[in-house]
Design a protein around this motif. Sequence first.
Motif, PDB file in Angstrom:
ATOM      1  N   GLU A   1       0.841  -1.201   0.000  1.00 10.82           N
ATOM      2  CA  GLU A   1       0.000   0.000   0.000  1.00 10.82           C
ATOM      3  C   GLU A   1       0.873   1.247   0.000  1.00 10.82           C
ATOM      4  OE1 GLU A   1      -3.167   2.397   2.886  1.00 10.82           O
ATOM      5  OE2 GLU A   1      -2.182   0.561   3.590  1.00 10.82           O
ATOM      6  N   LEU A   2       0.633   2.154  -0.940  1.00  7.64           N
ATOM      7  CA  LEU A   2       1.346   3.427  -0.964  1.00  7.64           C
ATOM      8  C   LEU A   2       0.554   4.450  -0.168  1.00  7.64           C
ATOM      9  CD1 LEU A   2       3.627   5.288  -2.046  1.00  7.64           C
ATOM     10  CD2 LEU A   2       2.109   5.826  -3.973  1.00  7.64           C
ATOM     11  N   ILE A   3       1.212   5.107   0.785  1.00 13.61           N
ATOM     12  CA  ILE A   3       0.572   6.178   1.547  1.00 13.61           C
ATOM     13  C   ILE A   3       1.365   7.466   1.321  1.00 13.61           C
ATOM     14  CG2 ILE A   3      -0.618   4.804   3.276  1.00 13.61           C
ATOM     15  CD1 ILE A   3       1.755   5.064   5.101  1.00 13.61           C
ATOM     16  N   CYS A   4       0.645   8.546   1.078  1.00 17.08           N
ATOM     17  CA  CYS A   4       1.274   9.832   0.770  1.00 17.08           C
ATOM     18  C   CYS A   4       0.751  10.911   1.705  1.00 17.08           C
ATOM     19  CB  CYS A   4       0.977  10.249  -0.671  1.00 17.08           C
ATOM     20  SG  CYS A   4       1.479   9.072  -1.943  1.00 17.08           S
ATOM     21  N   ALA A   5       1.600  11.854   2.016  1.00 16.48           N
ATOM     22  CA  ALA A   5       1.165  13.014   2.779  1.00 16.48           C
ATOM     23  C   ALA A   5       0.302  13.893   1.871  1.00 16.48           C
ATOM     24  CB  ALA A   5       2.379  13.806   3.271  1.00 16.48           C
ATOM     25  N   PRO A   6      -0.705  14.581   2.423  1.00 15.48           N
ATOM     26  CA  PRO A   6      -1.477  15.524   1.618  1.00 15.48           C
ATOM     27  C   PRO A   6      -0.536  16.538   0.972  1.00 15.48           C
ATOM     28  CG  PRO A   6      -2.479  15.229   3.784  1.00 15.48           C
ATOM     29  CD  PRO A   6      -1.138  14.557   3.835  1.00 15.48           C
ATOM     30  N   LEU A   7      -0.817  16.913  -0.259  1.00 15.75           N
ATOM     31  CA  LEU A   7       0.079  17.809  -0.995  1.00 15.75           C
ATOM     32  C   LEU A   7       0.398  19.090  -0.227  1.00 15.75           C
ATOM     33  CD1 LEU A   7      -1.265  17.433  -4.647  1.00 15.75           C
ATOM     34  CD2 LEU A   7       0.902  16.575  -3.743  1.00 15.75           C
ATOM     35  N   GLU A   8      -0.603  19.634   0.483  1.00 14.35           N
ATOM     36  CA  GLU A   8      -0.375  20.896   1.184  1.00 14.35           C
ATOM     37  C   GLU A   8       0.496  20.738   2.421  1.00 14.35           C
ATOM     38  OE1 GLU A   8      -4.623  19.630   2.482  1.00 14.35           O
ATOM     39  OE2 GLU A   8      -3.232  19.300   0.808  1.00 14.35           O
ATOM     40  N   PHE A   9       0.765  19.483   2.835  1.00 14.84           N
ATOM     41  CA  PHE A   9       1.604  19.254   4.006  1.00 14.84           C
ATOM     42  C   PHE A   9       2.880  18.482   3.668  1.00 14.84           C
ATOM     43  CE2 PHE A   9      -2.641  19.801   5.951  1.00 14.84           C
ATOM     44  CZ  PHE A   9      -2.348  20.879   6.771  1.00 14.84           C
ATOM     45  N   CYS A  10       3.263  18.485   2.386  1.00 17.94           N
ATOM     46  CA  CYS A  10       4.522  17.841   1.995  1.00 17.94           C
ATOM     47  C   CYS A  10       5.723  18.680   2.400  1.00 17.94           C
ATOM     48  CB  CYS A  10       4.549  17.608   0.476  1.00 17.94           C
ATOM     49  SG  CYS A  10       3.439  16.310  -0.089  1.00 17.94           S
ATOM     50  N   SER A  11       5.653  19.969   2.158  1.00 17.44           N
ATOM     51  CA  SER A  11       6.770  20.844   2.507  1.00 17.44           C
ATOM     52  C   SER A  11       6.767  21.101   4.011  1.00 17.44           C
ATOM     53  CB  SER A  11       6.677  22.162   1.733  1.00 17.44           C
ATOM     54  OG  SER A  11       5.459  22.822   2.023  1.00 17.44           O
ATOM     55  N   ASP A  12       7.801  21.786   4.504  1.00 19.49           N
ATOM     56  CA  ASP A  12       7.940  22.031   5.935  1.00 19.49           C
ATOM     57  C   ASP A  12       6.696  22.717   6.499  1.00 19.49           C
ATOM     58  OD1 ASP A  12      10.429  21.037   5.464  1.00 19.49           O
ATOM     59  OD2 ASP A  12      11.477  22.951   5.683  1.00 19.49           O
TER      60      ASP A  12
END
Length: 344
Positions: free
Chosen positions: A299-310
């Motif tokens: 399963e691939l899990i990703c951080a929400p795009l708006e919380f990828c950066s610092d």
Amino acid sequence: MSEKLQHGSAGGLILGIESSCDDSSAALLDIETLELKFHKKISQDAEHCAFGGVVPELAARLHTAALPKILEQIKPELPRVKAVAVTNEPGLSVSLVGGVAMAKALASSLRVPLIAVNHLAGHVYSLFLSQEARLPAGVLLVSGGHTMVLDIGAEGAVSVLAATMDDSFGESFDKVAKMLGLGYPGGVAVEKAAKSGCERFKFTVPLLGDARTAYSFSGLKNQVRVETEKLAESGNLGAQEIADICFAFENTACKHILNKLEKVFAQRKFERFGVVGGASANLNLRSSLKALCDKYGCELICAPLEFCSDNAAMIARAGREKYLRGEFAGLDLQASPRSELTRI
């Protein structure tokens, strides 16, 4: 920290503060529900753009101005704060100092525990901002300062399975953008330009025949430099050529990431695999990782795009775990520009 200050029962808010590089951020996270009550980030991109990258001294001055502005917005909620979590490692020393100083002052005045958070642990917790952590898991961390593959155990112990020997994935995007005059931040600029590029240039995938699970982006960056200078000297470096170079660079960089991950996946079975860090917002990379995880039944899990950066939301989230474990820092906490991640 006074011995009288102990971690209490769940309830109230964790205040998170992030200032490890060029983003000033604060967040309020509900300890029980994991609801993000407040999150604000002030970016410094416009100020650093003229220099093609982050200028540490400028970043420090901007943090000094931005952090108090954000704090002013959350003053009414401060009585509900049960602990202050702050990034104290790793990062730019002059940037970390501002956030740590504010956190210590707040913890002292509010008489609540101070929590030291490793920035990389924060990125891992960006996968679980509104839910309990799902461990064990493999994690690819790709940012402006780091590129590594982590194996995180059920209790949070971290083993590094692969790391870069020179430039990071995100750093290579920034440097390529600077070569091509695309501005800062480079990741977004290169990805955008690549969308209108075509398969014209061929760059060699780094360490393709090397059995080591290690990354290196300096050679790929040099291939881009050579091609760019050749086109510029002949007067043929136009918008389409730049787009085509970005297309070739992005695809090659992603192939490099996937080539080494194939070796890792062949040796280790993951039930779930996450990708975090500012550069994890790259959609080409995400698509490639999805195909890899599907291939290995993971399963691939990703951080929400708006919380990828610092951001401070991830720092508050990591801080919440340390709060529940009673892992507090003293008011003598110092910023540490370099550190290793051994546990989240």
